[in-house]
Design an enzyme around this catalytic site. Structure first.
Site, PDB file in Angstrom:
ATOM      1  N   SER A 156      31.416  61.386 -53.108  1.00 40.40           N
ATOM      2  CA  SER A 156      32.109  60.473 -54.026  1.00 40.40           C
ATOM      3  C   SER A 156      31.295  60.059 -55.247  1.00 40.40           C
ATOM      4  CB  SER A 156      32.564  59.214 -53.271  1.00 40.40           C
ATOM      5  OG  SER A 156      33.633  59.530 -52.411  1.00 40.40           O
ATOM      6  N   LYS A 166      32.787  60.599 -58.646  1.00 47.28           N
ATOM      7  CA  LYS A 166      33.659  59.644 -59.341  1.00 47.28           C
ATOM      8  C   LYS A 166      32.983  58.987 -60.545  1.00 47.28           C
ATOM      9  CE  LYS A 166      36.518  58.507 -55.313  1.00 47.28           C
ATOM     10  NZ  LYS A 166      35.875  59.144 -54.149  1.00 47.28           N
ATOM     11  N   SER A 207      36.180  53.260 -53.618  1.00 46.00           N
ATOM     12  CA  SER A 207      36.011  54.718 -53.687  1.00 46.00           C
ATOM     13  C   SER A 207      37.308  55.454 -53.362  1.00 46.00           C
ATOM     14  CB  SER A 207      34.899  55.174 -52.738  1.00 46.00           C
ATOM     15  OG  SER A 207      34.469  56.470 -53.058  1.00 46.00           O
ATOM     16  N   LYS A 235      27.521  53.544 -57.429  1.00 45.14           N
ATOM     17  CA  LYS A 235      28.473  54.342 -56.656  1.00 45.14           C
ATOM     18  C   LYS A 235      27.804  54.984 -55.452  1.00 45.14           C
ATOM     19  CE  LYS A 235      32.532  55.711 -55.898  1.00 45.14           C
ATOM     20  NZ  LYS A 235      32.170  55.546 -54.470  1.00 45.14           N
TER      21      LYS A 235
END
Length: 417
Positions: free
Chosen positions: A83, A86, A143, A256
């Site tokens: 992720s 992202k 997320s 993140k």
């Protein structure tokens, strides 16, 4: 007795928190156990001694303002980012906001394809409408894979076209070790890869160009409202970045997390202390505790050893003389600001600045034309420079311009007689 409690708590956490699967689902866990706190205390000690030791096979520590690398471990080794992907999705979202293509209060309709995303999700329904800002929160805080695809389709028409834009943007940032195949990191494709260095580069781009990202990346918990055919219900977003609630000697500002069975545990952590902004990237950590502890280890090392010089009082610039132009001067400006990251306890009060300028410029003069440099040095060592450029244009003088100048000069002379 305390040691027994720590062991029991660690065993309990291991039982209750399963390893994430390849669906890229972020695990919401508590990391306030004595074992993790002990690991953080140890990293603070290693930072003081000037050593960095991370469990992850790949990582990097970068200063956000200058882009200087402070620590690295296999930073160019390609790995699955999960992720962390992202971050690039968010860059493109904020690019679209910045250009006016979309607005925060735009209404985005969820497609059947976006709804079908597995892993980390906020459970959007087909036909459900959410604002761009709500979907940003879903991506940053929870997320959400479904939210990421919904935004990709809204901006580019399809996820495929959005991914093309992601790779193009990555190339523009010099992310030479990166290739994206989806917008959320859900894919198990062996060619969806990036590196710790590239993650730091795109993290730096996001926080420098769009600092408002921290308004979202520091949200711990927030509710959104689902309005569907089944009715209205609240859904709670919980931040996957547990650093936000951990005791540190710096301010955690984002950014993140990511984890799959292939990527293991990844993190791009951003922090601030005394105006120094650092980015710590961890890839393929063996477990969630190591992911956060490694980031803290690097950040502690950075803040223990580096200091940032920023010139907030750059010398005033006088106009530069122009030869053969319709006007005789052109204003000047600095091409940006200057900052320098010191790693050796430098005394920045002794920094010297030296401006080196052309005597004059020959017309025609274009805006942004180089006119000189401002050099910075400390103890005889040059730290860097900032270019000085023209802040306007001057056209080349013609025959009648010289006649006008001569006439004007004669009138002034007569007046002074």
């Amino acid at each position: 007795m305390k040691r027994i409690q720590v062991i029991l708590l660690t065993i309990l956490l291991a039982v209750l928190i399963p390893v994430e699967n390849a669906a890229a689902k972020e695990v919401a866990v508590s990391v306030s156990s004595d074992a993790v706190i002990q690991r953080i205390a140890e990293t603070e000690e290693t930072a003081a001694t000037g050593a960095v030791d991370i469990q992850a096979p790949s990582g990097i520590l970068m200063e956000a303002g200058t882009g200087q690398v402070i620590f690295e471990k296999n930073p160019d080794e390609q790995r699955s980012p999960a992720s962390i992907t992202k971050i690039m999705t968010l860059i493109l979202i904020f690019d679209a906001l910045d250009s006016g293509k979309i607005k925060l209060d735009d209404q985005v309709v969820t497609s059947a394809y976006a709804k079908s995303m597995g892993g980390s999700q906020v459970f959007l329904e087909e036909g459900e409408v959410q604002t761009v800002e709500t979907l940003i929160k879903c991506i940053v805080v929870a997320s959400g894979n479904d939210a990421s695809v919904a935004m990709a389709e809204y901006i580019a028409g399809s996820e495929q076209e959005f991914v093309r834009m992601m790779n193009e943007r990555a190339q523009g940032l010099g992310m030479t070790g990166t290739h994206f195949e989806d917008c959320c990191g859900l894919t198990e494709s062996p060619t969806h890869l990036t590196t710790a260095r590239d993650i730091a580069l795109m993290s730096r781009e996001l926080i420098n160009k769009y600092p408002q990202i921290h308004n979202y990346s520091t949200i711990w918990m927030e509710n959104i409202t689902h309005v569907t055919k089944q009715g209205t219900k609240e859904f709670g977003l919980s931040n996957t970045n547990k650093l936000l609630k951990m005791a540190t000697n710096f301010e955690v500002t984002g950014l993140k997390t990511g984890s799959t069975s292939i990527a293991k545990y990844c993190l791009s952590a951003t922090a601030n202390k005394d105006g120094v902004r650092l980015i710590a990237v961890v890839m393929a950590a063996p477990d969630y505790k190591a992911r956060f502890a490694d980031a803290v280890s690097m950040l502690n090392y950075g803040y223990a050893n580096c200091s940032l010089y920023e010139d907030k009082e750059m010398p005033l610039l006088e106009n530069m003389k122009v030869l053969g132009g319709k006007t005789e001067e052109v204003p000047l400006k600095y091409e940006g600001t200057f900052s320098y990251l010191g790693m050796n306890g430098e005394d920045f009060s002794a920094v010297e600045k030296t401006a080196e300028l052309e005597e004059a410029l020959q017309a025609p003069v274009e805006p942004g034309q180089k006119a000189g440099v401002l050099r910075y040095s400390l103890g005889g060592k040059e730290l860097g420079q900032v270019e000085i450029v023209t802040d306007g244009s001057v056209e080349k003088a013609g025959f009648w311009d010289y006649i006008k100048k001569a006439a004007f000069g004669w009138l002034v002379k007569e007046k002074n007689l």
